[in-house]
Design a protein around this motif. Structure first.
Motif, PDB file in Angstrom:
ATOM      1  N   PHE A 193      36.225  29.349  40.685  1.00 26.20           N
ATOM      2  CA  PHE A 193      35.410  29.684  41.662  1.00 26.20           C
ATOM      3  C   PHE A 193      33.818  28.646  42.262  1.00 26.20           C
ATOM      4  O   PHE A 193      34.052  28.342  41.116  1.00 26.20           O
ATOM      5  N   PHE A 194      33.483  28.627  43.814  1.00 30.12           N
ATOM      6  CA  PHE A 194      32.410  27.869  43.864  1.00 30.12           C
ATOM      7  C   PHE A 194      32.202  28.502  44.466  1.00 30.12           C
ATOM      8  O   PHE A 194      32.074  29.407  45.692  1.00 30.12           O
ATOM      9  N   LEU A 195      30.599  28.783  44.697  1.00 31.94           N
ATOM     10  CA  LEU A 195      29.417  29.077  44.869  1.00 31.94           C
ATOM     11  C   LEU A 195      28.345  28.414  45.670  1.00 31.94           C
ATOM     12  O   LEU A 195      27.404  27.168  44.389  1.00 31.94           O
ATOM     13  N   ASP A 196      28.015  28.489  46.686  1.00 33.25           N
ATOM     14  CA  ASP A 196      27.165  27.594  47.113  1.00 33.25           C
ATOM     15  C   ASP A 196      26.390  28.627  47.898  1.00 33.25           C
ATOM     16  O   ASP A 196      26.410  28.877  49.060  1.00 33.25           O
ATOM     17  N   LEU A 197      25.202  29.432  47.151  1.00 31.08           N
ATOM     18  CA  LEU A 197      24.166  30.430  47.850  1.00 31.08           C
ATOM     19  C   LEU A 197      22.922  30.137  47.314  1.00 31.08           C
ATOM     20  O   LEU A 197      22.614  29.664  46.399  1.00 31.08           O
ATOM     21  N   PRO A 198      22.388  30.954  47.987  1.00 31.99           N
ATOM     22  CA  PRO A 198      20.281  30.736  47.758  1.00 31.99           C
ATOM     23  C   PRO A 198      20.460  31.719  46.243  1.00 31.99           C
ATOM     24  O   PRO A 198      19.669  31.329  45.551  1.00 31.99           O
ATOM     25  N   ASP A 199      21.414  32.718  45.688  1.00 37.51           N
ATOM     26  CA  ASP A 199      20.980  33.647  44.558  1.00 37.51           C
ATOM     27  C   ASP A 199      22.493  33.626  44.044  1.00 37.51           C
ATOM     28  O   ASP A 199      22.921  34.357  43.869  1.00 37.51           O
ATOM     29  N   VAL A 204      27.357  36.301  40.317  1.00 37.97           N
ATOM     30  CA  VAL A 204      28.694  36.262  39.483  1.00 37.97           C
ATOM     31  C   VAL A 204      29.394  36.913  38.825  1.00 37.97           C
ATOM     32  O   VAL A 204      30.478  37.209  38.732  1.00 37.97           O
ATOM     33  N   ASN A 205      28.420  37.966  38.094  1.00 40.82           N
ATOM     34  CA  ASN A 205      29.118  40.000  37.847  1.00 40.82           C
ATOM     35  C   ASN A 205      29.976  40.041  38.723  1.00 40.82           C
ATOM     36  O   ASN A 205      31.054  40.662  39.091  1.00 40.82           O
ATOM     37  N   ALA A 206      29.621  40.044  40.246  1.00 43.45           N
ATOM     38  CA  ALA A 206      30.963  40.551  41.126  1.00 43.45           C
ATOM     39  C   ALA A 206      32.386  40.257  41.308  1.00 43.45           C
ATOM     40  O   ALA A 206      32.741  40.519  42.136  1.00 43.45           O
ATOM     41  N   ILE A 207      32.046  39.006  40.977  1.00 42.73           N
ATOM     42  CA  ILE A 207      33.718  37.947  41.150  1.00 42.73           C
ATOM     43  C   ILE A 207      34.314  38.024  39.447  1.00 42.73           C
ATOM     44  O   ILE A 207      35.400  37.125  39.790  1.00 42.73           O
ATOM     45  N   TYR A 208      32.875  38.566  38.884  1.00 42.53           N
ATOM     46  CA  TYR A 208      33.991  38.576  37.284  1.00 42.53           C
ATOM     47  C   TYR A 208      35.700  38.837  37.317  1.00 42.53           C
ATOM     48  O   TYR A 208      36.709  38.439  36.798  1.00 42.53           O
ATOM     49  N   LYS A 239      29.119  37.900  30.722  1.00 41.96           N
ATOM     50  CA  LYS A 239      30.271  36.991  31.231  1.00 41.96           C
ATOM     51  C   LYS A 239      30.832  35.964  31.176  1.00 41.96           C
ATOM     52  O   LYS A 239      31.565  35.549  31.449  1.00 41.96           O
ATOM     53  N   PHE A 240      29.398  35.269  30.888  1.00 41.17           N
ATOM     54  CA  PHE A 240      29.991  34.067  31.131  1.00 41.17           C
ATOM     55  C   PHE A 240      29.296  33.359  30.156  1.00 41.17           C
ATOM     56  O   PHE A 240      27.630  33.483  29.475  1.00 41.17           O
ATOM     57  N   LYS A 241      29.597  31.852  29.673  1.00 42.43           N
ATOM     58  CA  LYS A 241      28.616  30.657  29.066  1.00 42.43           C
ATOM     59  C   LYS A 241      28.877  29.390  29.764  1.00 42.43           C
ATOM     60  O   LYS A 241      29.581  28.938  30.915  1.00 42.43           O
ATOM     61  N   ILE A 242      27.026  29.210  30.079  1.00 46.68           N
ATOM     62  CA  ILE A 242      27.032  28.550  30.378  1.00 46.68           C
ATOM     63  C   ILE A 242      27.868  27.024  30.072  1.00 46.68           C
ATOM     64  O   ILE A 242      27.168  25.932  28.933  1.00 46.68           O
ATOM     65  N   ASN A 243      27.836  26.123  31.430  1.00 39.42           N
ATOM     66  CA  ASN A 243      28.858  25.098  29.517  1.00 39.42           C
ATOM     67  C   ASN A 243      28.177  23.472  30.522  1.00 39.42           C
ATOM     68  O   ASN A 243      27.232  22.775  28.793  1.00 39.42           O
ATOM     69  N   ARG A 244      27.023  23.269  31.536  1.00 35.23           N
ATOM     70  CA  ARG A 244      26.592  22.121  31.850  1.00 35.23           C
ATOM     71  C   ARG A 244      25.713  22.884  32.797  1.00 35.23           C
ATOM     72  O   ARG A 244      25.854  23.220  34.088  1.00 35.23           O
ATOM     73  N   ILE A 245      24.664  22.034  33.352  1.00 38.46           N
ATOM     74  CA  ILE A 245      23.731  21.692  34.542  1.00 38.46           C
ATOM     75  C   ILE A 245      23.549  20.826  34.012  1.00 38.46           C
ATOM     76  O   ILE A 245      22.868  19.808  33.504  1.00 38.46           O
TER      77      ILE A 245
END
Length: 281
Positions: A193-199, A204-208, A239-245
């Motif tokens: 899933f790809f997100l290009d949103l202001p917030d 993220v939790n809604a699409i989990y 419900k998510f782990k950050i992989n990279r920034i």
């Protein structure tokens, strides 16, 4: 007006399909890339009776139409030799797509797709479709075997994206919907899933529930403020782990035998990419 746009889009779409094949006669409606002696280039859509002006002189489209000139030269009215080539997907997207919003450029699009581990046949969602530039890259990877679902809040964006993607032969009417993904989506078992949103932290939790157990989410944001807010939203119960920034850089060079140096026109900073992996329950 809409009917005229559709007719023009269909003509260009047919031309694009032809132009992506090799060893064919160039026909009206086909896009080609003209490479000039100073290493600049321009994508043009061939039309009978039309001219393309340049500092090297005028190029008659009639001198190209009906001939197999790919990889060969056409002369301007002043005698300059201009190389004719078929366009890449990127050249088509960034020259012919209409823009209703800020777009995602190739350096970010390829990094985003790679970070998601996207492959042919995947089932994918995207929120904040905008003008459809990232969607074009996604569709080129997942192919006809894959499934694409897009979501946006603006009717004009959805219409623009559908029209743009039709130029490449993708029929996504009914696949891009007007919906706020922060309220959840109906699709299930999405591989990415790809997100290009202001917030994005509110989405993220809604699409989990719609994600496959091994799914990844990749987020694009233009400011560090958004990155910081997103980090603040992630805790041990997430419900998510950050992989990279990370961010991407691409440095263009002015091609010259006498003076090789970075081009004065650069597309350096564009935004930040955050990738997440799903933690299955």
């Amino acid at each position: 007006m809409q009917e005229l746009y559709i007719q023009q889009a269909l003509s260009v779409q047919i031309g694009i399909k032809k132009s992506l094949r090799s060893g064919i006669l160039l026909d009206e409606g086909m896009p080609v890339v003209l490479f000039f002696p100073d290493n600049t280039k321009k994508l043009v859509v061939l039309k009978r009776g039309k001219y393309t002006e340049s500092k090297y002189g005028r190029i008659k489209h009639d001198d190209i139409i009906g001939k197999n000139l790919l990889g060969k030269f056409v002369k301007t009215n002043s005698g300059a030799r201009i190389l004719v080539q078929k366009p890449t997907i990127d050249e088509i997207i960034y020259s012919l797509f209409k823009r209703k919003s800020q777009v995602i450029y190739p350096k970010d699009a390829y990094a985003i797709i790679s970070e998601a581990g996207l492959k042919r046949g995947d089932k994918v969602g995207e929120a904040g479709v905008g003008s459809g530039f990232l969607a074009a890259h996604i569709l080129s990877v997942i192919g006809n075997e894959g499934e694409y679902y897009g979501y946006d809040l603006r009717d004009d964006m959805i219409e623009t994206a559908i029209n743009n993607l039709s130029l490449l032969g993708y029929d996504v009417s009914g696949k891009i919907r007007k919906k706020d993904v922060k309220e959840g989506i109906d699709e299930r078992d999405l591989n990415a899933f790809f997100l290009d949103l202001p917030d994005p932290w509110n989405a993220v939790n809604a699409i989990y529930p719609s994600l496959a157990p091994d799914a990844r989410i990749v987020i694009f944001v233009p400011t560090l403020n958004q990155v910081i807010k997103f980090l603040a939203s992630i805790d041990d119960s997430s419900k998510f782990k950050i992989n990279r920034i990370f961010e991407t850089f691409s440095r263009e060079y002015a091609v010259s035998k006498d003076a090789l140096r970075p081009s004065p026109i650069q597309s350096s900073f564009t935004g930040y990419i955050i990738s997440l992996v799903k933690i299955s329950e």
